[in-house]
Design an enzyme around this catalytic site. Structure first.
Site, PDB file in Angstrom:
ATOM      1  N   LYS A   1       0.861  -1.189   0.000  1.00  0.00           N
ATOM      2  CA  LYS A   1       0.000   0.000   0.000  1.00  0.00           C
ATOM      3  C   LYS A   1       0.897   1.239   0.000  1.00  0.00           C
ATOM      4  CE  LYS A   1      -3.328   2.468   2.883  1.00  0.00           C
ATOM      5  NZ  LYS A   1      -4.369   2.346   3.895  1.00  0.00           N
ATOM      6  N   THR A   2       0.684   2.098  -0.973  1.00  0.00           N
ATOM      7  CA  THR A   2       1.501   3.301  -1.018  1.00  0.00           C
ATOM      8  C   THR A   2       0.677   4.458  -1.552  1.00  0.00           C
ATOM      9  OG1 THR A   2       3.696   4.118  -1.636  1.00  0.00           O
ATOM     10  CG2 THR A   2       2.527   2.874  -3.328  1.00  0.00           C
TER      11      THR A   2
END
Ligand code: 5RP
Length: 292
Positions: free
Chosen positions: A203-204
């Site tokens: 997740k970014t």
């Protein structure tokens, strides 16, 4: 005891037919275990290969932030429109109905409210994750801060060991130090470090040059939404990320702080699963909102 009469010998052995080899639909997962793949299959839609995850884990750092004052009232009614829910054990246990069949991505690390971005070295136990029947576990991996980088990497690595032992995917939640630009170089670096350390999902944040972040990360990448934006801008952000190869979103504030969370969730799903462009998705948002 097995029946002794009317024993029917098998005759349908499919002789001459090869056993079907499964080409798994999510990138980087071919060499993982059955249980891990099965859990990933619950999170990621098997037609689009993407996921709309609903994040409501913010309270462990930010307290009762806007939209999360009452998870039972604000979040529980909207989870049916998400592919997966992401939160902390206390809030899920106390405020999300046990009858939900949505896969859970459990926030597994914790931190202090003083170091608002960087979490430390606490993980909940594997027994607790299994007891909560999770489909994935999430922990932060923060780069670029002398005091915390090594701790979060060690923590993360430990979580991957646990996940691999039980076939539970681990989602790496990237963070970059305050002196680092929030750009593709550093989010790309943090994403890659997550993948190198065994993340099944990363997740970014979306940035310019995001296609390079996705290309250099061998497992599915989902984006956080970040602070609340006007709905059209949030949909543009999702669209750009998807067009760069993202496998979906793990979005919080841009959904639960929206003036119309369910229409927003449907519009985001339109972008994620059906490649709707931002204009059409915004139209969908407005149409759904008008229905009341
Ligand atoms: C970063 C997180 C956040 O708590 C959250 O999930 C981000 O969601 P959004 O930015 O879309 O509100 O995982 O630690």
């Amino acid at each position: 005891m097995a029946d002794l009469d009317d024993i029917r010998d098998g005759s349908n052995f499919g002789l001459g037919q090869e056993v079907k080899k499964e080409g798994y639909y999510l990138k980087g997962m071919n060499n993982t275990d059955w249980g891990l793949k099965n859990r990933m299959s619950r999170i990621f839609n098997q037609e689009s290969g993407r996921s709309v995850m609903l994040a409501f884990d913010h309270g462990f750092l930010m307290g009762a932030t806007s939209g999360l004052e009452r998870i039972d009232l604000n979040i529980a009614p909207i989870i049916e429109y998400a592919d997966c829910i992401m939160g902390c054990r206390g809030m899920i246990r106390s405020s999300i109905p046990t009858t939900t069949t949505k896969p859970v991505c459990l926030r597994t690390d914790t931190g202090t409210t003083i170091l608002t971005e960087m979490n430390h070295n606490v993980l909940i136990s594997e027994e607790e994750a299994i007891r909560m029947n999770v489909s994935a576990m999430a922990a932060m991996l923060a780069i670029g801060d002398d005091a915390t980088e090594a701790l979060t990497i060690a923590n993360f690595s430990r979580l991957v060991d646990i996940g691999n032992k039980y076939g539970i995917p681990v989602m790496g939640v990237t963070a970059v130090g305050k002196d680092m630009a929030r750009d593709a170089r550093y989010f790309g670096l943090a994403s890659r470090v997550c993948a190198e350390n065994g993340a099944s999902i990363v997740k970014t944040y979306y940035t310019e040059g995001f296609e390079k972040v996705v290309a250099s990360c061998p497992v599915p990448v989902v984006i956080a939404g970040g602070k609340k934006l006007p709905e059209l801008e949030a949909l543009e952000l999702c669209y750009k990320a998807i067009q760069c190869g993202a496998s979906g979103v793990d979005m919080g504030r841009n959904i639960f702080q929206s003036e119309a969370p369910i229409p927003m969730m449907k519009a985001v799903a339109g972008v994620v699963h059906n490649d709707l462009n931002p204009t059409d998705a915004f139209q969908l948002f407005n149409d759904e909102k008008a229905k009341g």
